[in-house]
Motif scaffolding. Structure first.
Motif, short mmCIF file in Angstrom:
data_model
loop_
_atom_site.label_atom_id
_atom_site.label_comp_id
_atom_site.label_asym_id
_atom_site.label_seq_id
_atom_site.Cartn_x
_atom_site.Cartn_y
_atom_site.Cartn_z
N SER A 3 0.84 -1.19 0.00
CA SER A 3 0.00 0.00 0.00
C SER A 3 0.88 1.24 0.00
O SER A 3 2.05 1.20 0.40
CB SER A 3 -0.94 0.03 1.21
OG SER A 3 -0.22 0.25 2.40
N SER B 217 -3.44 4.13 -2.39
CA SER B 217 -3.53 2.99 -3.29
C SER B 217 -3.05 1.74 -2.56
O SER B 217 -2.29 1.81 -1.58
CB SER B 217 -2.68 3.21 -4.55
OG SER B 217 -1.31 3.22 -4.23
N ILE C 121 -7.21 2.56 -6.16
CA ILE C 121 -6.52 3.84 -6.11
C ILE C 121 -7.58 4.92 -5.90
O ILE C 121 -8.57 4.98 -6.63
CB ILE C 121 -5.69 4.11 -7.39
CG1 ILE C 121 -4.96 5.45 -7.28
CG2 ILE C 121 -6.54 4.01 -8.66
CD1 ILE C 121 -3.90 5.64 -8.34
N GLY D 103 -12.17 7.39 -7.45
CA GLY D 103 -11.24 6.27 -7.52
C GLY D 103 -11.74 5.11 -8.32
O GLY D 103 -12.84 5.13 -8.91
#
Length: 699
Positions: free
Chosen positions: A296, A309, A353, A371
């Protein structure tokens, strides 16, 4: 001491320093500047805090936020509670939690099956990344820092599926202070294990950290099922710059269980079967080997923007020899056993994301998030054979000799499933009392299958699934909300264990309406309640023998109320309790016989309470225990096969002290104290009386 200074409290609550001895000195008082003390950096959810958690790590595209100001019914199970009840798997957690109806854990290679609000929710979520399918998930308790249970439809948040609720497994991260802990224990029977948990920082500035969890387990369960498990969990993280954070996590899990209890495909009547006995042959087995990797990233270039993300990949290989039983009129059973020669391969991967932006329009504050997320399962199996026996008594099943399977066919069956989500959401704050959360998810579900997964079926469907929540805080300690959410669920592709093998059902769009309230009674005690209504297409197996038919007919309507209380009632008494009441029915069915019937495997009543009491006259000693009631359910759509209600009792104790200047915690738990014989669901027997214990020492 030794400074020559004294402190005085003033009428306005401030403090003033002055010289105790003014000889040769000025008598002027000195006022220190204002200092603010924050507990944000302290660990939440400890036993000392009553397992109360103030914040959730994130829900769907929404970032970390206050649990009380989250307009969904949620319950958080922290690592301290997981350790203190000696939880071997999620079965114990789901049994205790007031929002969940616990079920068997061993089916499909360790998949944590659970029912929430009367709907089965099997696809796990790891650190906010949903898995497309449950198969191959292989959840390991030693990698989990806490479990966030969302009760209710989560289609907007996590894409398709999970109509009744979602379970997010938040995995462990490096610790800010050095951690060195060894645990030795027993999960019941002769299942002894050793667990090492080590964490800390590499550098003096605390920018780069590490965490390692290692587990070895071996021995027999309380009913003589040999178990062997090895787990290694490694985590590295770092603040690469002041604004950029990244981590990498890896988990290896090698699990084998022999002679797991059989699956009852049909039962003539629900007799009280002795759950303290093993009914499968020793050569029956359940093997799983899993590799999981996560990463991450979080970038905060300014106070107005945040980029988040994450990516997840899991590769699992599984082999199973499981016994399925069909009960006959004379109470004998015809066993059907799948070949364990072929192995199955599961690949789960996905990620997201999200970009958060913060701005204001006049006096209204916004946190707008846009996202994309995607999750995929790709599974391959080699077709195997099946062996069916003759009528046997239940006690004779375990003596079945291992069939001569021969070589596998080398014919491949494949399944590919995918969920894609394009999301936008706005977290709006009007003032201190009023706020709203509005979002849209353009969700797409797709599947493709061959062989016994679905005979060359292809499927793709998209839908816009919205959500809207309005929050009102009449006082600072209380948050009320109303919310609406939709969920897209892919149409079921009927597998080869049904007569209508290969049939593809149309897609499902479920709807949920909810009204709730959350009240911080004090800093360590949260009361939450919710009223809800869920509408979903009704799907079920008719449980016919030798092969059933899978059917979609009518609408499942679940109306209910939930209540959960978590935290410290007094300085010495901690509880986690509550209940669920539901009115369940099937409506608008084409088959008149189904109209008004109860959906299968959904208990309309649950009441549970877990409590700990720290004895005031013996420092470090706490008594623990719980009472867990699950109401009756039906195993068939016609409501002729009733699964009886049951109440389970647990007791235990925990003692914390210091030995050789090291912290030592000893735990004892007795599960199913009375040895109750019960059914966890339509096909699996309950857990027998089990005694578990452990000792943890810091070093």
């Amino acid at each position: 001491a030794g400074t020559g200074l004294e402190v005085r409290k003033q009428e306005d609550g401030s403090y003033v320093l002055h010289y105790a001895d003014t000889t040769g000195r000025t008598s002027a008082d000195v006022t220190l500047p204002l200092m603010t003390v924050s507990t944000a950096s302290l660990k939440q959810g400890t036993a000392e805090e009553g397992y109360r958690v103030s914040n959730v790590s994130g829900v769907g595209l929404w970032d970390e936020r206050s649990l009380r100001d989250t307009p969904y019914s949620m319950s958080v199970v922290p690592s301290d509670l997981i350790e203190n009840i000696n939880a071997q798997n999620m079965e114990q957690i789901f049994k205790m939690n007031p929002l969940t109806q616990g079920e068997d854990i061993n089916r499909h290679n360790g998949v944590p099956f659970v029912t929430i609000r009367g709907f089965q929710s099997n696809n796990p979520i790891y650190d906010g990344i949903p898995m497309a399918d449950a198969n191959g998930s292989a959840v390991s308790m030693v990698e989990i820092d806490r479990v966030e249970i969302l009760s209710g439809t989560s289609g907007f948040l996590y894409g398709g599926g999970r109509v009744g609720g979602a379970v997010n497994y938040v995995t462990k991260s490096p610790t800010d202070v050095p951690l060195r802990r060894l645990t030795f224990g027993n999960y019941g029977g002769t299942q002894f294990y050793g667990h090492a948990d080590i964490g800390g920082k590499f550098d003096d500035q605390g920018r780069f950290g590490y965490r390692a969890n290692l587990l070895y387990q071996g021995g027999d369960t309380a009913i003589g099922e040999p178990v062997n498990q090895k787990v290694a969990n490694i985590v590295l993280d770092g603040h690469l710059t002041d604004a950029l954070y990244a981590d990498v996590k890896y988990t290896y899990n090698d699990y084998r269980k022999e002679a797991p209890q059989p699956f009852f495909n049909s039962t003539g009547e629900r007799t009280a079967i002795d759950t303290s006995k093993r009914y499968s042959p020793k050569w029956a087995s359940n093997d799983i080997e899993s590799h999981k990797a996560y990463t991450s990233l979080r970038w905060d270039p300014s106070k107005y923007f945040t980029l988040r993300s994450a990516f997840f990949y899991q590769n699992t290989r599984a082999k199973t020899n499981l016994v399925t039983l069909n009960q006959q009129v004379d109470r004998t059973f015809i066993p059907r056993i799948s070949s364990g020669n072929p192995s199955q391969k599961y690949e789960n991967y996905g990620g997201y994301i999200y970009l958060d932006t913060r701005f204001s329009t006049f006096a209204v504050d916004h946190k707008l998030t846009v996202g994309y997320s995607s999750t995929v399962i790709d599974q391959v199996a080699i077709d195997g054979s099946y062996w069916s026996g003759t009528n046997l008594s239940l006690s004779e099943i375990k003596n079945i000799p291992k069939p001569a399977w021969g070589e596998p066919s080398n014919v491949l069956s494949t399944y590919l499933g995918r969920y894609n989500n394009i999301l936008i959401g706005d977290d709006i704050t009007f003032n201190k009392q009023w706020s709203a959360m509005v979002g849209f998810n353009y969700a797409t579900t797709m599947s493709r299958s061959t062989g016994f997964y679905g005979n060359g079926s292809k499927y793709e469907k998209s839908a816009l699934t919205p959500t809207v929540s309005l929050l009102y805080k009449p006082i600072e300690e209380v948050t009320t909300y109303v919310s609406y959410m939709e969920a897209l669920e892919r149409g079921t592709v009927v597998g080869n264990t049904y007569t209508n093998y290969g049939q593809v059902f149309p897609p499902l769009v479920s709807k949920q309406y909810e009204v709730g309230a959350k009240y911080d009674i004090n800093s360590n005690l949260l009361l939450s309640t919710a009223l809800f209504r869920i509408e979903k297409a009704n799907q079920f197996s008719n449980l016919a023998t030798p092969l059933p038919t899978y059917i979609q007919d009518g609408l499942q309507v679940h109306n209910g109320v939930e209540l959960v209380l978590t935290g410290k009632i007094t300085d010495n008494l901690t509880i986690m309790g509550g209940g669920t009441l539901m009115d369940l029915s099937v409506e608008k069915a084409n088959d008149p016989a189904l109209e008004g019937k109860k959906p299968t495997n959904a208990a309309s009543r649950m009441g549970k309470i877990y409590a700990e009491y720290a004895l005031p006259w013996i420092t470090g000693l706490s008594l623990t225990g719980g009472i867990y009631y699950t109401g009756e359910r039906y195993a068939d759509a016609a409501n002729t096969d009733k699964i009886p209600n049951y109440t389970l009792y647990d007791i235990g104790a925990r003692y914390t002290t210091r030995v050789l200047d090291k912290a030592l915690t000893v735990r004892l738990n007795v599960i199913n104290l009375t040895g109750k014989n019960y059914w966890q669901n339509a096909g699996y027997l309950g857990v027998p009386r089990t005694v578990a214990f452990s000792a943890s020492m810091m070093f």
